[in-house]
Design a protein around this motif. Structure first.
Motif, PDB file in Angstrom:
ATOM      1  N   ALA A 174      -3.334   2.523   7.319  1.00 39.49           N
ATOM      2  CA  ALA A 174      -2.776   2.047   6.046  1.00 39.49           C
ATOM      3  C   ALA A 174      -3.809   2.182   4.927  1.00 39.49           C
ATOM      4  N   ALA A 175      -5.062   1.855   5.209  1.00 33.39           N
ATOM      5  CA  ALA A 175      -6.119   1.975   4.194  1.00 33.39           C
ATOM      6  C   ALA A 175      -6.308   3.423   3.778  1.00 33.39           C
ATOM      7  N   THR A 176      -6.229   4.340   4.725  1.00 33.39           N
ATOM      8  CA  THR A 176      -6.373   5.760   4.413  1.00 33.39           C
ATOM      9  C   THR A 176      -5.208   6.245   3.554  1.00 33.39           C
ATOM     10  N   VAL A 177      -3.991   5.844   3.918  1.00 30.18           N
ATOM     11  CA  VAL A 177      -2.815   6.209   3.113  1.00 30.18           C
ATOM     12  C   VAL A 177      -2.948   5.634   1.703  1.00 30.18           C
ATOM     13  N   SER A 178      -3.389   4.386   1.620  1.00 35.78           N
ATOM     14  CA  SER A 178      -3.560   3.737   0.320  1.00 35.78           C
ATOM     15  C   SER A 178      -4.571   4.483  -0.538  1.00 35.78           C
ATOM     16  N   MET A 179      -5.677   4.867   0.078  1.00 40.12           N
ATOM     17  CA  MET A 179      -6.718   5.568  -0.677  1.00 40.12           C
ATOM     18  C   MET A 179      -6.243   6.943  -1.148  1.00 40.12           C
ATOM     19  N   ILE A 180      -5.496   7.640  -0.330  1.00 36.73           N
ATOM     20  CA  ILE A 180      -4.955   8.944  -0.723  1.00 36.73           C
ATOM     21  C   ILE A 180      -3.973   8.774  -1.886  1.00 36.73           C
ATOM     22  N   LEU A 181      -3.091   7.793  -1.775  1.00 32.66           N
ATOM     23  CA  LEU A 181      -2.138   7.527  -2.861  1.00 32.66           C
ATOM     24  C   LEU A 181      -2.865   7.157  -4.149  1.00 32.66           C
ATOM     25  N   GLU A 182      -3.882   6.310  -4.031  1.00 32.96           N
ATOM     26  CA  GLU A 182      -4.658   5.891  -5.213  1.00 32.96           C
ATOM     27  C   GLU A 182      -5.340   7.090  -5.847  1.00 32.96           C
ATOM     28  N   PHE A 183      -5.955   7.942  -5.040  1.00 34.61           N
ATOM     29  CA  PHE A 183      -6.633   9.125  -5.566  1.00 34.61           C
ATOM     30  C   PHE A 183      -5.653  10.016  -6.333  1.00 34.61           C
ATOM     31  N   MET A 184      -4.495  10.267  -5.742  1.00 32.11           N
ATOM     32  CA  MET A 184      -3.518  11.149  -6.399  1.00 32.11           C
ATOM     33  C   MET A 184      -3.008  10.524  -7.697  1.00 32.11           C
ATOM     34  N   LEU A 185      -2.673   9.249  -7.656  1.00 36.55           N
ATOM     35  CA  LEU A 185      -2.138   8.589  -8.843  1.00 36.55           C
ATOM     36  C   LEU A 185      -3.183   8.501  -9.961  1.00 36.55           C
ATOM     37  N   PHE A 228      -9.368   5.741 -18.102  1.00 39.06           N
ATOM     38  CA  PHE A 228      -8.323   4.850 -17.579  1.00 39.06           C
ATOM     39  C   PHE A 228      -7.451   5.539 -16.561  1.00 39.06           C
ATOM     40  N   PRO A 229      -7.264   4.882 -15.418  1.00 38.13           N
ATOM     41  CA  PRO A 229      -7.896   3.679 -14.883  1.00 38.13           C
ATOM     42  C   PRO A 229      -9.183   4.018 -14.142  1.00 38.13           C
ATOM     43  N   SER A 230      -9.927   2.989 -13.770  1.00 37.19           N
ATOM     44  CA  SER A 230     -11.189   3.178 -13.071  1.00 37.19           C
ATOM     45  C   SER A 230     -10.931   3.644 -11.640  1.00 37.19           C
ATOM     46  N   GLY A 231     -11.402   4.834 -11.309  1.00 39.73           N
ATOM     47  CA  GLY A 231     -11.239   5.370  -9.962  1.00 39.73           C
ATOM     48  C   GLY A 231     -12.077   4.628  -8.930  1.00 39.73           C
ATOM     49  N   HIS A 232     -13.306   4.248  -9.295  1.00 44.13           N
ATOM     50  CA  HIS A 232     -14.145   3.469  -8.377  1.00 44.13           C
ATOM     51  C   HIS A 232     -13.429   2.173  -7.992  1.00 44.13           C
ATOM     52  N   THR A 233     -12.925   1.476  -9.002  1.00 45.74           N
ATOM     53  CA  THR A 233     -12.251   0.200  -8.765  1.00 45.74           C
ATOM     54  C   THR A 233     -10.960   0.409  -7.996  1.00 45.74           C
ATOM     55  N   GLY A 234     -10.198   1.428  -8.373  1.00 47.14           N
ATOM     56  CA  GLY A 234      -8.940   1.701  -7.690  1.00 47.14           C
ATOM     57  C   GLY A 234      -9.145   1.981  -6.217  1.00 47.14           C
ATOM     58  N   ALA A 235     -10.120   2.816  -5.879  1.00 45.43           N
ATOM     59  CA  ALA A 235     -10.392   3.148  -4.477  1.00 45.43           C
ATOM     60  C   ALA A 235     -10.840   1.906  -3.708  1.00 45.43           C
ATOM     61  N   ALA A 236     -11.713   1.126  -4.318  1.00 47.69           N
ATOM     62  CA  ALA A 236     -12.216  -0.080  -3.648  1.00 47.69           C
ATOM     63  C   ALA A 236     -11.077  -1.059  -3.368  1.00 47.69           C
ATOM     64  N   PHE A 237     -10.189  -1.256  -4.339  1.00 46.04           N
ATOM     65  CA  PHE A 237      -9.073  -2.182  -4.143  1.00 46.04           C
ATOM     66  C   PHE A 237      -7.968  -1.593  -3.266  1.00 46.04           C
ATOM     67  N   ALA A 238      -7.837  -0.282  -3.245  1.00 41.72           N
ATOM     68  CA  ALA A 238      -6.853   0.347  -2.356  1.00 41.72           C
ATOM     69  C   ALA A 238      -7.156  -0.007  -0.910  1.00 41.72           C
ATOM     70  N   VAL A 239      -8.419   0.060  -0.539  1.00 40.93           N
ATOM     71  CA  VAL A 239      -8.829  -0.247   0.832  1.00 40.93           C
ATOM     72  C   VAL A 239      -8.943  -1.754   1.039  1.00 40.93           C
TER      73      VAL A 239
END
Length: 176
Positions: free
Chosen positions: A60-71, A104-115
């Motif tokens: 789930a964390a991997t799927v979340s991170m992939i989705l976050e990266f694409m978005l 916008f938005p912060s990719g570092h923050t998005g990836a960290a919160f995705a996982v």
């Protein structure tokens, strides 16, 4: 609309003029560096995938991170095209390497919160809460270093948590 962003300017300048210092700068640089190229989030996903007990959380964390990266990196940054704060605020001193993409938005923050959001949902709170705290520190470090506006980080938090929830639903991860 301009007055809405005035508080962001004031916060960035307060951090620069009242909070920054040599020790704090090094600490914040180290914290932000943990998530460069998604390193900490990728490492967390791999560690979870390698543990049979938490493999579903890792999926789930991997799927979340992939989705976050694409978005974030393929859609929102280019669509919104917000310039970085140090380009707009001439008295703001950048304390990190200048990123080449939009703010916008912060990719570092998005990836960290995705996982971290998936870890919070699928793991014991003794692990999930510290994961959220680390993600929060990463987001704060982005503001502290002058790389992002506070609303960029808030956007990263929202996208990361949203993709975490979607990944949780897609993978059928159970809430602990």
């Amino acid at each position: 609309m301009e007055s809405f962003f005035e508080w962001e300017y004031r916060l960035l300048m307060f951090l620069q003029n009242s909070i920054r210092g040599p020790v704090q700068n090094k600490i914040m640089w180290c914290i932000t560096s943990l998530e460069n190229a998604g390193f900490l989030s990728i490492a967390a996903c791999l560690a979870l995938l390698l543990q049979p007990r938490y493999r579903r959380v890792g999926q789930a964390a991997t799927v979340s991170m992939i989705l976050e990266f694409m978005l974030v990196n393929l859609v929102l940054k280019n669509w919104i095209a917000r310039v970085r704060p140090y380009h707009l605020l001439e008295d703001l001193i950048l304390l990190a390497r200048e990123p080449m993409d939009y703010s916008f938005p912060s990719g570092h923050t998005g990836a960290a919160f995705a996982v971290a959001s998936v870890m919070f949902i699928g793991m014991p709170k003794q692990i999930g809460i510290p994961a959220l705290l680390v993600a929060t520190l990463i987001g704060f470090s982005r503001i502290y270093l002058g790389v992002h506006f506070p609303t960029d980080v808030l956007g990263g938090v929202i996208v990361g948590c949203l993709t975490g929830f979607v990944a949780w639903k897609l993978t059928g991860l159970k809430f602990r």
